[in-house]
Design a protein around this motif. Structure first.
Motif, mmCIF file in Angstrom:
data_model
loop_
_atom_site.group_PDB
_atom_site.id
_atom_site.type_symbol
_atom_site.label_atom_id
_atom_site.label_comp_id
_atom_site.label_asym_id
_atom_site.label_seq_id
_atom_site.Cartn_x
_atom_site.Cartn_y
_atom_site.Cartn_z
ATOM 1 N N VAL A 165 0.836 -1.202 0.000
ATOM 2 C CA VAL A 165 0.000 0.000 0.000
ATOM 3 C C VAL A 165 0.872 1.253 0.000
ATOM 4 N N ALA A 166 1.934 1.246 0.802
ATOM 5 C CA ALA A 166 2.841 2.391 0.830
ATOM 6 C C ALA A 166 3.527 2.575 -0.516
ATOM 7 N N LEU A 167 3.872 1.468 -1.188
ATOM 8 C CA LEU A 167 4.495 1.569 -2.504
ATOM 9 C C LEU A 167 3.551 2.205 -3.516
ATOM 10 N N SER A 168 2.276 1.934 -3.391
ATOM 11 C CA SER A 168 1.328 2.541 -4.325
ATOM 12 C C SER A 168 1.293 4.057 -4.161
ATOM 13 N N VAL A 169 1.429 4.539 -2.933
ATOM 14 C CA VAL A 169 1.455 5.985 -2.692
ATOM 15 C C VAL A 169 2.707 6.611 -3.301
ATOM 16 N N THR A 170 3.864 6.008 -3.005
ATOM 17 C CA THR A 170 5.113 6.562 -3.532
ATOM 18 C C THR A 170 5.170 6.460 -5.054
ATOM 19 N N SER A 171 4.592 5.415 -5.622
ATOM 20 C CA SER A 171 4.610 5.270 -7.088
ATOM 21 C C SER A 171 3.778 6.354 -7.748
ATOM 22 N N SER A 172 2.611 6.652 -7.177
ATOM 23 C CA SER A 172 1.780 7.708 -7.772
ATOM 24 C C SER A 172 2.477 9.055 -7.697
ATOM 25 N N ILE A 173 3.135 9.335 -6.588
ATOM 26 C CA ILE A 173 3.864 10.604 -6.465
ATOM 27 C C ILE A 173 4.997 10.662 -7.477
ATOM 28 N N GLY A 174 5.701 9.537 -7.630
ATOM 29 C CA GLY A 174 6.812 9.507 -8.574
ATOM 30 C C GLY A 174 6.388 9.706 -10.001
ATOM 31 N N VAL A 175 5.275 9.071 -10.426
ATOM 32 C CA VAL A 175 4.814 9.218 -11.810
ATOM 33 C C VAL A 175 4.475 10.672 -12.117
ATOM 34 N N TYR A 176 3.740 11.329 -11.215
ATOM 35 C CA TYR A 176 3.384 12.727 -11.472
ATOM 36 C C TYR A 176 4.601 13.641 -11.375
ATOM 37 N N ALA A 177 5.602 13.226 -10.593
ATOM 38 C CA ALA A 177 6.837 14.010 -10.539
ATOM 39 C C ALA A 177 7.544 13.993 -11.886
ATOM 40 N N PHE A 178 7.468 12.853 -12.606
ATOM 41 C CA PHE A 178 8.057 12.798 -13.945
ATOM 42 C C PHE A 178 7.403 13.806 -14.879
ATOM 43 N N TYR A 181 -3.545 12.394 -7.604
ATOM 44 C CA TYR A 181 -2.631 11.499 -6.906
ATOM 45 C C TYR A 181 -3.386 10.321 -6.279
ATOM 46 N N ALA A 182 -4.566 10.600 -5.705
ATOM 47 C CA ALA A 182 -5.329 9.530 -5.062
ATOM 48 C C ALA A 182 -5.829 8.524 -6.086
ATOM 49 N N ALA A 183 -6.302 8.988 -7.247
ATOM 50 C CA ALA A 183 -6.799 8.075 -8.277
ATOM 51 C C ALA A 183 -5.694 7.149 -8.767
ATOM 52 N N LEU A 184 -4.523 7.717 -9.029
ATOM 53 C CA LEU A 184 -3.424 6.886 -9.509
ATOM 54 C C LEU A 184 -2.915 5.956 -8.410
ATOM 55 N N ALA A 185 -2.914 6.420 -7.163
ATOM 56 C CA ALA A 185 -2.473 5.568 -6.058
ATOM 57 C C ALA A 185 -3.405 4.368 -5.887
ATOM 58 N N ILE A 186 -4.705 4.564 -6.035
ATOM 59 C CA ILE A 186 -5.650 3.445 -5.929
ATOM 60 C C ILE A 186 -5.444 2.460 -7.079
ATOM 61 N N PHE A 187 -5.156 2.975 -8.279
ATOM 62 C CA PHE A 187 -4.872 2.079 -9.398
ATOM 63 C C PHE A 187 -3.620 1.256 -9.117
ATOM 64 N N PHE A 188 -2.554 1.933 -8.640
ATOM 65 C CA PHE A 188 -1.328 1.193 -8.325
ATOM 66 C C PHE A 188 -1.570 0.199 -7.191
ATOM 67 N N ASP A 189 -2.399 0.558 -6.254
ATOM 68 C CA ASP A 189 -2.705 -0.355 -5.156
ATOM 69 C C ASP A 189 -3.338 -1.638 -5.695
#
Length: 1010
Positions: free
Chosen positions: A679-692, A778-786
């Motif tokens: 779950v934590a990885l999904s949060v960091t992944s969403s932040i990272g994608v939008y950072a790109f 960020y929340a939408a992408l984090a839920i998808f990654f989750d």
């Protein structure tokens, strides 16, 4: 003597008086003394004289045109030097009163008659003369005179000037009467103008004596009468070349207009009850009736033999699908059934693949997470409140951007609110009733010891220093200095600036040599509160601040009686420091460095006698960042709690074979830890994608999103694990087949719920508020990654954990192995909900009660829905332990002034066009419906429009600045046409050659007008 004889004698005396009154003679003429720049007149009892100098004649014709009404070259009671002095002394009144031609004309008529009228001796009487070191050639000069004025003229002059505003929001008489315009009267105004004051340019005492129409006074054997000059009302033009006053300065000119609309009408009411409440109560009553009616109908129509059956509350409904023909099933239902079947089949096959190759699937998901998370090195966080809460496309944001680009950003403000802990009233000599022995009581803020402590605190703040990039930064390096370079004092809006921020002046006293009264700091404060422009109070000091400007009492005092602006009842002080602001961030670094030092200093301020709250321009931004950092510990604790909860809830803790180690076989602690980490990885992944993609993150994402995704992710973890634990193993079914079957049952529902949640959050991204938009993305992408990581990494780990469990290996020590045994346990919570909660909830009366409770809650919520206040409360943006929160609370109590409002005209506007000037200006001759006029109209309804004062119109100030009168004039040029600054006193400077239209007093042709 008979009565007839007395009447004849009285008529003869009156005729003689009238003949005397018609004679031309003077009481003052020439200059006989000079004290610095003040020139005193000579007593003179003789005929008026010709000026002789064409320049003086031209000047007096401009100043006093009514003296030339009957004679183009009259003899006057003033010489060229007096004419020049008259022009110089009326420079400031012209700036204050010329917005209303009638007012200024009346004012000039009074002083022209006093200074130059050929009949001056009829209404001016010298009562005291003096000869001292100021005398020129040892001549005597007048120090006291009587000036007889007609009462109707004085009242007419006062009424024509009473509504005239100067400097935008301040009434002119508040600056010229020695008190506020509300307390100013005709007598007070004349008394103020007649009191000798070197600071105000009044060389000697003038006793204004008002007489009624056709009334004369005989003193010293001479009959005195009043001038025959008439006063013009403000709605009348003083001459053919002028126009009446504007609506802002004269209410009689205003065309009747409807009241300003009520922006907040207080809402709808039905019989003294809010409409929403009444309609909600009506709806609740109707719904309750409908529910009770349907329940009663169901009970009556229910078969008797089933009414008391044991299973009546929970009937076993069976599907009737078998009784339907294929033609009854619609195409959409067929499509849905086919799609559901295909999803189940695909997920079944995927589960089998994942079971066969768990490490490959795990590494694939882990690689994706590592690649996406690497974007954290490029992440950019924003804590600027404007960037967070204001949409870039909003009107307010666009107007702010336009203003910042064209005028530079508004000043940075540092503010303190200080109030004494002892809120007792302060006694002082009652100046309103000097004969009373009882003191008057004033607000606690005027305690001298308290003011002294505040001044010392303020002085320490002024001397704060910080260092940025090796450079020392002081307040004077960054503060706003309006009078620089001549005056480099910082703009500090403080009550102590009435004393120019000097403790010696705060402690000063003055004893009046005439009345033997002793005046102190409080008398000075009272005078400055009544007239902030007073340059010499009874304490013999100026009210103007050290930086050269006035201090309005409503800006520096707080918690006073606001109904009548009773500043004397104030309970707190407001101190505001203005700092220069810049558009680019690099130029703000010096100010931000000093603000950091200011905040650190104020955090450590503690005083036994006063309470201090403070705020800096960067405070909200700093507190948002601080709150996010402090929430990291909260997030960590929450995740640790989830670790423990999942480890306890997922495991089947049942001892088998009388071996406690068997608990470690069926526990799921490590799987729970892995699930939370995913779950934590999904949060960091969403932040990272939008950072790109360069989309900035906000601290709210770090504060809220982990909890949101954790709730959704943990739910899916339970669904996966408990589907395996509670599912019945089919005969001959291997692990691969079982995981595939469970995946086919669970993953489609997880997919649909995750897609629905993502879709909802992506809809939230349509919001124009940046903080909400970014959070939703960020929340939408984090839920998808989750979801993605759960069907890859978690499913792979779950498969490996089942193999470990079926092999009898311990969870922590995988090398240790016990004989495998099957454990079937439904869990305590499952049993409680199945055996207790569900039957109770589905009972007959419980269902009705739940529906009624829901309806009551729904209707009560709708009833108060309209009471939700729109907008963002600043207090919600900072943590509860923040120093900013206490300052915001004090602002509610002490701050009495609102934010500044700017009205900006955009586009290519031709200000040299008189017609377009009239659409903007707000002085005499301007259109009543001009921009300035409409703002002034709104200011009259301040309780509705929230505009406290008329606008300070630059066009009005500019046209006043162009006026050629004054000594020296404001607009001046050198001989070569270059501009002559205000500090240049060279005689080579001459007034700008500007032509004015008489009807509007607006500039028409001049190089300086373009």
């Amino acid at each position: 003597m008979t009565t007839t004889g007395r009447l004849v004698l009285a008529s003869m005396l009156l005729l003689a008086a009238l003949l005397v009154a018609d004679a031309q003679h003077c009481a003052l003429y020439g200059v006989c003394a000079q004290n610095d720049k003040l020139k005193m007149n000579c007593p003179y009892d003789g005929p008026p004289r010709q000026l002789g100098q064409p320049a003086a004649v031209k000047q007096i014709r401009q100043l006093c045109p009514h003296l030339f009404a009957n004679d183009d070259n009259p003899s006057l009671c003033c010489d060229p030097e007096q004419v020049e002095t008259l022009g110089a002394q009326t420079t400031l009144p012209r700036q204050l009163l010329s917005r209303c031609p009638s007012c200024f004309a009346n004012f000039m008529r009074m002083w022209c008659d006093f200074s130059c009228s050929p009949k001056q001796g009829q209404f001016v009487r010298v009562t005291k003369v003096q000869q001292d070191e100021h005398s020129l050639d040892n001549r005597t000069y007048a120090t006291n005179v009587d000036y007889f004025v007609r009462q109707s003229f004085a009242e007419g002059m006062f009424n024509s000037c009473r509504g005239v505003r100067s400097m935008g929001s301040e009434y002119a008489l508040s600056l010229m009467c020695g008190t506020t315009v509300d307390e100013c009267t005709t007598d007070k105004w004349l008394r103020f103008m007649g009191t000798a004051s070197p600071q105000l340019g009044i060389p000697f005492t003038i006793d204004f004596r008002q007489l009624k129409e056709d009334e004369g006074v005989v003193e010293g054997g001479q009959t005195f009468v009043t001038p025959t000059t008439e006063a013009s009302s403000c709605d009348q033009a003083p001459d053919d070349l002028s126009s009446p006053c504007s609506c802002q300065d004269c209410a009689a000119v205003c065309v009747p207009q409807p009241p300003f609309p009520i922006l907040n009408d207080g809402g709808c009411q039905i019989a003294a009850m809010d409409c929403m409440v009444a309609m909600s109560m009506l709806a609740f009553g109707g719904l309750c009736f409908a529910v009770m009616f349907m329940a009663a109908l169901h009970f009556v129509l229910k078969p008797t033999n089933d009414r008391y059956a044991a299973d009546a509350d929970l009937p076993d409904y069976k599907t009737a699908a078998g009784t339907l023909s294929e033609s009854d099933i619609s195409t959409i239902e067929n499509l849905g059934a086919w799609l559901e079947g295909r999803l189940e089949h695909i997920c079944d096959q995927y589960g089998r693949v994942c079971t066969r190759h768990p490490m490959l699937v795990f590494l694939f998901g882990l690689s994706v997470s590592i690649i996406c998370t690497s974007g954290l090195f490029m992440v950019r966080f924003t804590t600027d409140p404007v960037e967070l809460w204001s949409s870039p496309g909003s009107r307010a944001r666009q107007e702010k951007h336009f203003f910042d680009e064209n005028f530079s950003p508004f000043y940075r403000t540092e503010q303190l609110i200080v109030y004494p802990k002892n809120q007792s009233a302060v006694p002082h000599v009652n100046r309103l009733d000097p004969m009373s022995d009882e003191p008057a009581y004033y607000g606690p803020v005027f305690n001298k010891e308290f003011l002294r402590d505040v001044l010392r605190l303020q002085t320490e703040i002024e001397h704060l220093q910080s260092v940025y990039d090796g450079q020392r930064v002081t307040l004077h390096d960054i503060c706003f200095q309006p009078m620089a370079p001549d005056n480099k004092n910082c703009t500090i809006m403080s009550l102590l600036n009435y004393f120019q921020n000097q403790e010696s002046k705060l402690n000063a006293t003055y004893e009046d040599p005439d009345f033997f009264d002793t005046y102190d700091y409080f008398d000075h404060i009272l005078a400055c509160m009544e007239n902030p422009f007073d340059v010499r109070t009874k304490l013999q000091m100026s009210c103007l601040a050290a930086f050269g400007g006035p201090i309005q009492p409503y800006v520096v005092l707080g918690d006073f009686n606001g109904t009548d602006d009773d500043y004397k009842s104030a309970h707190g002080l407001v101190i505001t420091l203005l700092i220069n602001n810049h558009k680019d961030k690099e130029s703000k670094k010096l100010a931000e460095a000093w603000e950091t030092e200011f905040i650190n200093f104020m955090r450590n301020v503690s005083h036994p006698n006063m309470t201090v709250s403070f705020f800096a321009e960067r405070s909200i931004q700093d507190e948002i960042e601080r709150e996010s950092k402090s929430d990291a510990f909260t997030i960590l604790i929450s995740y640790m709690f989830m670790f423990g909860y999942i480890a306890f809830a997922l495991g089947q803790y049942q001892v088998t074979g009388n071996n406690l180690c068997s608990l470690l076989v069926h526990s799921k602690a490590m799987l729970g830890v892995a699930g939370v980490l995913i779950v934590a990885l999904s949060v960091t992944s969403s932040i990272g994608v939008y950072a790109f993609y360069g989309i900035p993150a906000t601290m709210i994402i770090l504060e809220v999103q982990p909890f949101l995704v954790l709730a959704v992710g943990v739910d899916n973890i339970f669904i996966f694990v408990q589907a395996y634990q509670r599912g019945k193993k089919h005969t001959g079914e291997d692990l691969e087949t079982r995981i595939g079957r469970i995946s086919g049952e669970v993953i489609p529902s997880m997919l649909l719920s995750s897609l629905a949640e993502c879709f909802c959050f992506f809809l939230g991204a349509l919001s124009s508020m940046p903080a909400v938009k970014v959070f939703s993305l960020y929340a939408a992408l984090a839920i998808f990654f989750d979801f993605f990581f759960q069907i890859t990494c978690f499913l792979a780990l779950f498969t490996l954990d089942i193999r470990r469990q079926e092999a009898g290996r311990l969870e922590i020590c995988c090398c240790a192995r016990l004989p495998p045994q099957t454990v079937e346990s439904e869990g305590y919570l499952f049993v409680m909900f199945k055996k207790v909660y569900a039957p109770a909830l589905l009972s007959k009366f419980a269902r009705v009660g739940v529906i009624l409770t829901f309806l009551a809650w729904l209707c009560s919520s709708i009833a108060v829905l309209n009471r939700i206040e729109l907008g963002l409360d600043q207090r919600m943006a900072v943590p509860e332990d923040s120093y900013v929160l206490s300052h915001f609370n004090n602002m509610e109590r002490f701050l009495s002034v609102g934010p500044p409002v700017y009205f900006v005209i955009k586009g290519n506007y031709d200000y040299s066009n008189p017609l377009l000037q009239n659409a903007v200006c707000d002085q005499s001759g301007c259109d009543q419906k001009s921009l300035g006029g409409q703002i002034a109209y709104a200011a009259k309804w301040r309780n509705r429009s929230y505009i406290a004062h008329p606008a300070m119109n630059w066009l009005d100030d500019y046209t006043d600045w162009l006026q050629p009168q004054g000594e020296p004039p404001c607009c001046r040029l050198h001989g070569n046409g270059s501009f002559c600054s205000a500090t240049d006193q060279s005689s080579a400077c001459h007034s700008c050659d500007v032509e004015f239209f008489s009807a509007s007093s607006t500039c028409s042709t001049s190089n300086t007008c373009q």
